[in-house]
Design an enzyme around this catalytic site. Structure first.
Site, short mmCIF file in Angstrom:
data_model
loop_
_atom_site.label_atom_id
_atom_site.label_comp_id
_atom_site.label_asym_id
_atom_site.label_seq_id
_atom_site.Cartn_x
_atom_site.Cartn_y
_atom_site.Cartn_z
N ARG A 222 78.15 -49.96 0.30
CA ARG A 222 79.08 -50.12 -0.83
C ARG A 222 78.55 -51.07 -1.90
O ARG A 222 78.60 -50.77 -3.09
CB ARG A 222 80.46 -50.61 -0.32
CG ARG A 222 81.19 -49.56 0.48
CD ARG A 222 82.48 -50.09 1.10
NE ARG A 222 82.22 -51.13 2.10
CZ ARG A 222 83.11 -51.56 2.99
NH1 ARG A 222 84.33 -51.04 2.99
NH2 ARG A 222 82.80 -52.49 3.86
N ALA A 223 78.02 -52.20 -1.47
CA ALA A 223 77.54 -53.19 -2.45
C ALA A 223 76.35 -52.64 -3.24
O ALA A 223 76.25 -52.86 -4.45
CB ALA A 223 77.14 -54.47 -1.72
N GLU A 224 75.47 -51.92 -2.53
CA GLU A 224 74.29 -51.36 -3.21
C GLU A 224 74.69 -50.32 -4.25
O GLU A 224 74.12 -50.28 -5.34
CB GLU A 224 73.33 -50.75 -2.17
CG GLU A 224 72.59 -51.82 -1.36
CD GLU A 224 72.08 -51.35 -0.01
OE1 GLU A 224 71.40 -52.15 0.66
OE2 GLU A 224 72.39 -50.21 0.42
N ASP A 289 70.13 -49.05 9.24
CA ASP A 289 68.83 -48.56 9.72
C ASP A 289 69.03 -47.42 10.72
O ASP A 289 68.31 -46.42 10.70
CB ASP A 289 68.05 -49.68 10.43
CG ASP A 289 67.52 -50.74 9.46
OD1 ASP A 289 67.56 -50.52 8.24
OD2 ASP A 289 67.04 -51.78 9.95
N1 ATP Z 1 82.86 -52.95 11.05
C1 ATP Z 1 82.53 -51.70 11.35
N2 ATP Z 1 83.38 -50.92 12.06
C2 ATP Z 1 83.05 -49.66 12.38
N3 ATP Z 1 81.92 -49.05 12.01
C3 ATP Z 1 81.05 -49.75 11.29
C4 ATP Z 1 81.30 -51.11 10.92
N4 ATP Z 1 80.25 -51.55 10.21
C5 ATP Z 1 79.38 -50.53 10.13
N5 ATP Z 1 79.86 -49.44 10.78
C6 ATP Z 1 79.19 -48.12 10.89
O1 ATP Z 1 77.83 -48.27 10.48
C7 ATP Z 1 77.57 -47.53 9.28
C8 ATP Z 1 76.64 -48.30 8.38
O2 ATP Z 1 77.18 -49.56 8.10
P1 ATP Z 1 77.15 -50.24 6.66
O3 ATP Z 1 77.85 -49.38 5.71
O4 ATP Z 1 77.62 -51.63 6.85
O5 ATP Z 1 75.59 -50.17 6.34
P2 ATP Z 1 74.58 -51.31 5.82
O6 ATP Z 1 75.32 -52.29 4.98
O7 ATP Z 1 73.41 -50.62 5.23
O8 ATP Z 1 74.14 -51.98 7.16
P3 ATP Z 1 72.91 -52.97 7.37
O9 ATP Z 1 72.22 -53.14 6.05
O10 ATP Z 1 73.53 -54.23 7.92
O11 ATP Z 1 72.07 -52.29 8.38
C9 ATP Z 1 78.95 -47.28 8.67
O12 ATP Z 1 78.92 -46.13 7.86
C10 ATP Z 1 79.81 -47.12 9.92
O13 ATP Z 1 79.65 -45.83 10.47
MG MG Z 2 71.42 -51.29 4.66
#
Ligand code: ATP
Ligand code: MG
Length: 335
Positions: A222-224, A289
């Site tokens: 979301r932030a990206e 990842d």
């Molecule tokens: N708090 C949570 N509860 C349930 N599922 C989660 C949660 N956090 C992450 N997930 C699962 O992991 C997926 C990827 O997480 P996120 O959107 O946080 O990616 P990200 O920010 O790229 O993660 P990171 O960079 O820390 O590896 C989400 O789409 C969801 O399926």
């Molecule tokens: Mg990531």
């Protein structure tokens, strides 16, 4: 199969909060098909190092705790963690990246050799291999220390030449960008992969996405995404912003990962949302990842994007429930 992946039309309201998550029916992929999938991960590798120790006194030199280090733990991070995730699922993964001639670089080589990932490493003698060192005491992080700098121009060009050689023997290309400079030539790599008819998946970083032009699938969190399209006010507004972005930058699809709200796929076929399926959440770092590695492995095994997203969502739900290990293996995903 009708709606085999727990997808439902995008809700009017914010997904996740009120959404129930019925058990999804998922495509089962035979092991042999995954074993034949060849993923090439290109990007920034790093070493995640943890120092554990006790604190029994305050330093006489400054008002800070003194940690007596008792144990060190090292883990592959960044693009290397992505490649390791693909291997854990039973796919083949090669990793093209730059490391330095230093101790963290050697440690990465050693860990890669133990991991089953095929390393294609460019060595840069002037590079400080990226390492993130955490100092912990009683489960609490006291400090994080980072070392990094950017790879040299010639080394990156050598990497680009190596990419040309590796492209024909891989089915899916995965760009794991942690903004450390390893993907300086990402635009050219995407063009080459497109010309060769290979799908390119990108885990983006930063606000310049022009450099990812032509990617098959981009997987921001979301932030990206917010950094690039601005804050959306509703799901409808989000769709409009993503559609414009996809058109402008020629992305076939965009998968927005939304932490506890699951993930949403935007493509020419419309919008599909998959609710988060985690039962318990212990450690969310690295979930992104696992998501992109699962997508690449499944596309390499011949699944459709919709099928791959369903499995990536399930894999994410499993990995956030684990402390420590940041991978999901074949049996966990399909049991
Ligand atoms: N708090 C949570 N509860 C349930 N599922 C989660 C949660 N956090 C992450 N997930 C699962 O992991 C997926 C990827 O997480 P996120 O959107 O946080 O990616 P990200 O920010 O790229 O993660 P990171 O960079 O820390 O590896 C989400 O789409 C969801 O399926
Ligand atoms: Mg990531």
């Amino acid at each position: 199969m009708p709606n085999p992946l727990n997808f439902r039309p995008m809700p009017e309201t914010t997904p996740g909060a009120a959404a129930s998550t019925p058990a999804p029916q998922l495509t089962v992929v035979p092991r042999e098909r995954l074993a034949a999938a060849r993923v090439l991960v290109v990007g920034d590798v790093m070493l995640d190092r943890y120092w554990f120790g006790d604190v029994n006194r305050i330093s006489p030199e400054a008002p800070v705790p003194v940690v007596l280090v008792q144990r060190q733990e090292d883990r592959l991070g960044g693009a290397a963690n992505v490649a390791r995730n693909a291997v854990a699922l039973g796919a083949q993964a090669g990793l093209l990246c730059v490391v330095g001639h230093d101790e963290p670089g050697e440690r990465i080589v050693q860990l890669l050799n133990e991991s089953g990932v095929k390393p294609y490493l460019e060595r840069d003698p002037a590079l400080l291999t990226t390492i993130k060192l955490r100092v912990l005491s009683r489960q609490q992080q006291l400090l994080r220390v980072d070392f990094e700098n950017s790879p040299a121009h010639e080394v990156l060009l050598a990497g680009l030449a190596r990419f040309d050689e590796l492209l024909p023997s891989h089915d899916v290309i995965l760009m794991s960008d942690y903004a450390k400079g390893g993907l300086t030539h990402v635009t050219q790599m995407i063009s080459k992969a497109n010309a060769a008819g290979k799908p390119v998946l990108v885990d983006p970083k930063g606000d310049d996405w022009e450099r990812y032009r032509g990617a098959t699938l981009i997987t921001p969190n979301r932030a990206e995404l917010r950094e690039v399209v601005g804050q959306w006010k509703s799901e409808e507004d989000l769709l409009a912003r993503v559609t414009k972005l996809r058109t402008d930058l020629e992305f076939k699809a965009l998968l927005l990962t939304r932490s506890e709200e699951g993930m949403t796929l935007f493509s020419d076929d419309g919008v599909l949302h998959a609710s988060a399926v985690a039962r318990e959440v212990y450690d969310v770092s690295g979930a992104g990842d696992t998501v992109i590695a699962t997508l690449a492995a499944m596309l390499g095994a011949g699944l459709t994007l919709v099928e791959a997203v369903g499995l990536a969502n399930r894999a994410a739900g499993i990995v956030v429930g684990k402390l420590g290990t940041a991978t999901v293996d074949y049996d966990e995903l399909f049991h």
